[in-house]
Design a protein around this motif. Sequence first.
Motif, PDB file in Angstrom:
ATOM      1  N   GLY A  95       0.716  -1.369  -0.016  1.00 48.48           N
ATOM      2  CA  GLY A  95      -0.083   0.059   0.045  1.00 48.48           C
ATOM      3  C   GLY A  95       0.799   1.189  -0.065  1.00 48.48           C
ATOM      4  N   TRP A  96       1.991   1.125   0.812  1.00 49.86           N
ATOM      5  CA  TRP A  96       2.799   2.554   0.793  1.00 49.86           C
ATOM      6  C   TRP A  96       3.472   2.610  -0.373  1.00 49.86           C
ATOM      7  N   THR A  97       3.959   1.535  -1.280  1.00 48.26           N
ATOM      8  CA  THR A  97       4.567   1.595  -2.512  1.00 48.26           C
ATOM      9  C   THR A  97       3.427   2.082  -3.402  1.00 48.26           C
ATOM     10  N   LYS A  98       2.262   1.643  -3.378  1.00 44.33           N
ATOM     11  CA  LYS A  98       1.260   2.440  -4.391  1.00 44.33           C
ATOM     12  C   LYS A  98       1.105   3.790  -4.258  1.00 44.33           C
ATOM     13  N   ILE A  99       1.103   4.102  -2.904  1.00 45.15           N
ATOM     14  CA  ILE A  99       1.020   5.783  -2.574  1.00 45.15           C
ATOM     15  C   ILE A  99       2.089   6.521  -3.149  1.00 45.15           C
ATOM     16  N   VAL A 100       3.474   5.755  -2.996  1.00 41.54           N
ATOM     17  CA  VAL A 100       4.612   6.728  -3.603  1.00 41.54           C
ATOM     18  C   VAL A 100       4.607   6.748  -4.734  1.00 41.54           C
ATOM     19  N   GLU A 101       4.139   5.618  -5.654  1.00 46.59           N
ATOM     20  CA  GLU A 101       4.269   5.481  -6.926  1.00 46.59           C
ATOM     21  C   GLU A 101       3.228   6.530  -7.510  1.00 46.59           C
ATOM     22  N   GLN A 102       2.088   6.697  -6.936  1.00 50.36           N
ATOM     23  CA  GLN A 102       0.971   7.621  -7.276  1.00 50.36           C
ATOM     24  C   GLN A 102       1.369   9.149  -7.202  1.00 50.36           C
ATOM     25  N   HIS A 103       2.034   9.435  -6.146  1.00 49.68           N
ATOM     26  CA  HIS A 103       2.634  10.905  -5.953  1.00 49.68           C
ATOM     27  C   HIS A 103       3.662  11.192  -6.859  1.00 49.68           C
ATOM     28  N   ARG A 104       4.515  10.252  -7.008  1.00 48.99           N
ATOM     29  CA  ARG A 104       5.528  10.377  -8.093  1.00 48.99           C
ATOM     30  C   ARG A 104       4.994  10.758  -9.357  1.00 48.99           C
ATOM     31  N   THR A 105       4.179   9.741  -9.841  1.00 52.12           N
ATOM     32  CA  THR A 105       3.424  10.090 -11.147  1.00 52.12           C
ATOM     33  C   THR A 105       2.666  11.200 -11.162  1.00 52.12           C
ATOM     34  N   LYS A 106       2.233  11.834 -10.265  1.00 52.01           N
ATOM     35  CA  LYS A 106       1.477  13.297 -10.522  1.00 52.01           C
ATOM     36  C   LYS A 106       2.382  14.414 -10.380  1.00 52.01           C
ATOM     37  N   HIS A 107       3.583  13.909  -9.552  1.00 48.02           N
ATOM     38  CA  HIS A 107       4.584  15.017  -9.383  1.00 48.02           C
ATOM     39  C   HIS A 107       5.238  15.210 -10.753  1.00 48.02           C
ATOM     40  N   LEU A 108       5.466  13.873 -11.428  1.00 44.28           N
ATOM     41  CA  LEU A 108       6.139  13.973 -12.830  1.00 44.28           C
ATOM     42  C   LEU A 108       5.238  14.558 -13.974  1.00 44.28           C
ATOM     43  N   ARG A 109       3.858  14.464 -13.688  1.00 42.90           N
ATOM     44  CA  ARG A 109       2.880  15.098 -14.737  1.00 42.90           C
ATOM     45  C   ARG A 109       2.891  16.392 -14.683  1.00 42.90           C
ATOM     46  N   VAL A 110       3.102  17.116 -13.323  1.00 38.62           N
ATOM     47  CA  VAL A 110       3.092  18.501 -13.378  1.00 38.62           C
ATOM     48  C   VAL A 110       4.330  19.040 -13.991  1.00 38.62           C
ATOM     49  N   VAL A 111       5.689  18.379 -13.599  1.00 36.99           N
ATOM     50  CA  VAL A 111       6.863  18.843 -14.012  1.00 36.99           C
ATOM     51  C   VAL A 111       6.707  18.816 -15.565  1.00 36.99           C
ATOM     52  N   ASP A 112       6.283  17.616 -16.028  1.00 39.02           N
ATOM     53  CA  ASP A 112       6.299  17.579 -17.589  1.00 39.02           C
ATOM     54  C   ASP A 112       5.466  18.590 -18.332  1.00 39.02           C
ATOM     55  N   GLU A 113       4.148  18.561 -17.707  1.00 36.03           N
ATOM     56  CA  GLU A 113       3.260  19.877 -18.416  1.00 36.03           C
ATOM     57  C   GLU A 113       3.923  21.160 -18.234  1.00 36.03           C
ATOM     58  N   LEU A 114       4.243  21.694 -16.916  1.00 36.75           N
ATOM     59  CA  LEU A 114       4.766  23.113 -16.781  1.00 36.75           C
ATOM     60  C   LEU A 114       5.985  23.111 -17.927  1.00 36.75           C
ATOM     61  N   GLY A 115       6.854  22.066 -17.882  1.00 38.78           N
ATOM     62  CA  GLY A 115       8.216  22.239 -18.700  1.00 38.78           C
ATOM     63  C   GLY A 115       7.633  22.341 -20.068  1.00 38.78           C
ATOM     64  N   ARG A 116       6.769  21.666 -20.701  1.00 37.67           N
ATOM     65  CA  ARG A 116       6.591  21.816 -22.010  1.00 37.67           C
ATOM     66  C   ARG A 116       5.886  23.129 -22.479  1.00 37.67           C
ATOM     67  N   ARG A 117       5.018  23.698 -21.541  1.00 44.40           N
ATOM     68  CA  ARG A 117       4.426  25.014 -21.617  1.00 44.40           C
ATOM     69  C   ARG A 117       5.576  26.035 -21.862  1.00 44.40           C
ATOM     70  N   ILE A 118       6.778  25.955 -21.002  1.00 38.64           N
ATOM     71  CA  ILE A 118       7.828  26.708 -21.025  1.00 38.64           C
ATOM     72  C   ILE A 118       8.362  26.759 -22.272  1.00 38.64           C
ATOM     73  N   VAL A 119       8.904  25.389 -22.704  1.00 35.70           N
ATOM     74  CA  VAL A 119       9.585  25.369 -24.109  1.00 35.70           C
ATOM     75  C   VAL A 119       8.907  25.776 -25.238  1.00 35.70           C
TER      76      VAL A 119
END
Length: 258
Positions: free
Chosen positions: A6-30
């Motif tokens: 359960g902890w692993t799943k929570i960490v993976e979900q958090h990491r996925t959301k975090h990377l999604r925000v980085v990716d979207e914001l990075g693309r907008r800047i580029v």
Amino acid sequence: MEASRGWTKIVEQHRTKHLRVVDELGRRIVKGLLAPDRPLPVEDTLAADLGVSRGALREAVKVLAAKGMLRTRPRTGTHVLPRSHWDHLDRDLLQWQQTCEPWQLLRDTGELRRAVEPEAARLAAGRAGPGHIRAMFEALEAMETAAARPGLGEFVEADMAFHRALLDASGNRLLGSLGRALEVALEHSFAVSSQKPGAVEASLPSHRALAEAVQGCRPSDAAAAILAIIESAEEEIARAPGLPGVNGAANGAGNSLP
């Protein structure tokens, strides 16, 4: 065990959301949707636009600041920095450029290859050990095997391994690290330059000539062979179909490929 899963799943979900925000914001800047030297929208507005919490947005801003793309200061807010501040060897940034600015990335990659690889080949011809030579010929054999199969994936992977082996064979650790840092850009360039029917097969003799020149301790021949490889790739890229921006650039609209 269940708690651990359960902890692993929570960490993976958090990491996925975090990377999604980085990716979207990075693309907008580029893409230029967030202009340099102008503040980002206020935190609540931008977080709502991205569909994330303010905490997730703040973490993404920290990541992009580390890449030289954003700067946060008290009272003035968060600003997009000019491109001259960006870490253009960053893997994420290279991926965003591959999507948003494909012709620019191809041009920059070609110019960098011209500046670096001929000298790396000269050095390799004087410094390569048995392990380096073996790595180059193993990669070459993998390229030849992949050339007989449908699809470009295996060939591009083997081609990248060949050029990594060349940079490692130079005996210059910085050149070896540079090759690994540029894997995204090189993969993009190799994939585009190999699209045309017959391009893969046509590239094999020059790669073999390069490997044999390095093995035979012939610096001038090695430099000439890699330059021929680069020039051939540039010609293929200029004629590559279906890549936004490339054909227009090659035909003189806006910036041109080398």
